[in-house]
Write a protein that holds these residues in place. Structure first.
Motif, short mmCIF file in Angstrom:
data_model
loop_
_atom_site.label_atom_id
_atom_site.label_comp_id
_atom_site.label_asym_id
_atom_site.label_seq_id
_atom_site.Cartn_x
_atom_site.Cartn_y
_atom_site.Cartn_z
N MET A 76 -1.78 -1.83 7.96
CA MET A 76 -3.05 -1.50 7.34
C MET A 76 -4.20 -1.43 8.34
O MET A 76 -5.32 -1.14 7.96
CB MET A 76 -3.34 -2.48 6.21
N GLY A 77 -3.91 -1.70 9.61
CA GLY A 77 -4.92 -1.55 10.64
C GLY A 77 -5.99 -2.63 10.66
O GLY A 77 -6.97 -2.51 11.35
N ILE A 78 -5.82 -3.68 9.87
CA ILE A 78 -6.81 -4.76 9.82
C ILE A 78 -6.10 -6.10 10.04
O ILE A 78 -6.37 -7.08 9.35
CB ILE A 78 -7.57 -4.77 8.48
N ASN A 79 -5.15 -6.10 10.99
CA ASN A 79 -4.33 -7.27 11.27
C ASN A 79 -3.50 -7.70 10.07
O ASN A 79 -3.18 -8.88 9.90
CB ASN A 79 -5.16 -8.44 11.78
N GLU A 80 -3.18 -6.73 9.20
CA GLU A 80 -2.33 -7.00 8.05
C GLU A 80 -1.21 -5.96 8.02
O GLU A 80 -1.47 -4.76 8.08
CB GLU A 80 -3.11 -6.96 6.74
N ILE A 81 0.02 -6.45 7.94
CA ILE A 81 1.19 -5.58 7.89
C ILE A 81 2.05 -5.98 6.70
O ILE A 81 2.35 -7.16 6.51
CB ILE A 81 2.02 -5.67 9.19
N LYS A 82 2.44 -4.99 5.92
CA LYS A 82 3.34 -5.22 4.79
C LYS A 82 4.69 -4.60 5.15
O LYS A 82 4.74 -3.48 5.63
CB LYS A 82 2.81 -4.57 3.52
N THR A 83 5.76 -5.35 4.93
CA THR A 83 7.10 -4.82 5.15
C THR A 83 7.87 -4.88 3.83
O THR A 83 7.63 -5.76 3.00
CB THR A 83 7.87 -5.60 6.24
N TYR A 84 8.80 -3.92 3.68
CA TYR A 84 9.52 -3.78 2.42
C TYR A 84 11.01 -3.63 2.68
O TYR A 84 11.40 -2.96 3.63
CB TYR A 84 9.03 -2.55 1.65
N GLU A 85 11.82 -4.24 1.81
CA GLU A 85 13.26 -4.05 1.83
C GLU A 85 13.65 -3.47 0.47
O GLU A 85 13.03 -3.80 -0.56
CB GLU A 85 13.99 -5.37 2.05
N TYR A 86 14.68 -2.62 0.46
CA TYR A 86 15.07 -1.88 -0.74
C TYR A 86 16.53 -2.11 -1.08
O TYR A 86 17.35 -2.42 -0.22
CB TYR A 86 14.84 -0.38 -0.52
N ASP A 87 16.86 -1.86 -2.35
CA ASP A 87 18.25 -1.82 -2.76
C ASP A 87 18.80 -0.42 -2.44
O ASP A 87 18.11 0.39 -1.82
CB ASP A 87 18.39 -2.15 -4.25
#
Length: 123
Positions: free
Chosen positions: A38-49
């Motif tokens: 997100m460019g504001i020292n925040e990163i979201k990671t996702y795992e999927y089925d």
């Protein structure tokens, strides 16, 4: 006036975006968003089925939904938010599927607490 967002599709499969209020990077793999910086020292990671997303066969849905998860190929089973490199929140989905591999119930949890259940019906 509306806020305009510019998207740059890179040859490595990443997408950079920028607007007046934010800049970030999206990383896709096998038709799913796996990382959102997100460019504001925040990163979201996702795992999927490996099962079908309930919106998979709705023609044009992914084009209309913008940056939402309903437009992707599979279903999120885990999400982690990191702020300044440290895990801030984590989500987990426990999904029940029908015989065709589509979700019929999605039990959502955040930081170990129930966040409700979504039920899907197909005709």
């Amino acid at each position: 006036a509306p806020i305009m967002t510019t998207y740059i599709h890179n040859t490595d499969g990443t997408i950079l975006y920028s607007s007046k209020n934010e800049n970030g990077k999206l990383i896709f793999k096998n038709g799913n968003l796996i990382e959102w910086d997100m460019g504001i020292n925040e990163i979201k990671t996702y795992e999927y089925d490996t099962k079908n997303n309930p919106f998979k066969n709705i023609l044009g849905y992914s084009e209309l939904s913008g940056i939402t998860f309903e437009g992707f190929k599979n279903n999120i089973i885990k999400e982690t938010n990191k702020v300044n490199g440290f895990a801030d929140e984590s989500g987990k989905n426990i999904i029940t599927y029908n015989s065709d591999g589509y979700p019929i119930e999605d039990h959502e949890y955040w930081n170990g607490n129930s966040n409700g259940t979504t039920k899907y019906y197909y005709e």
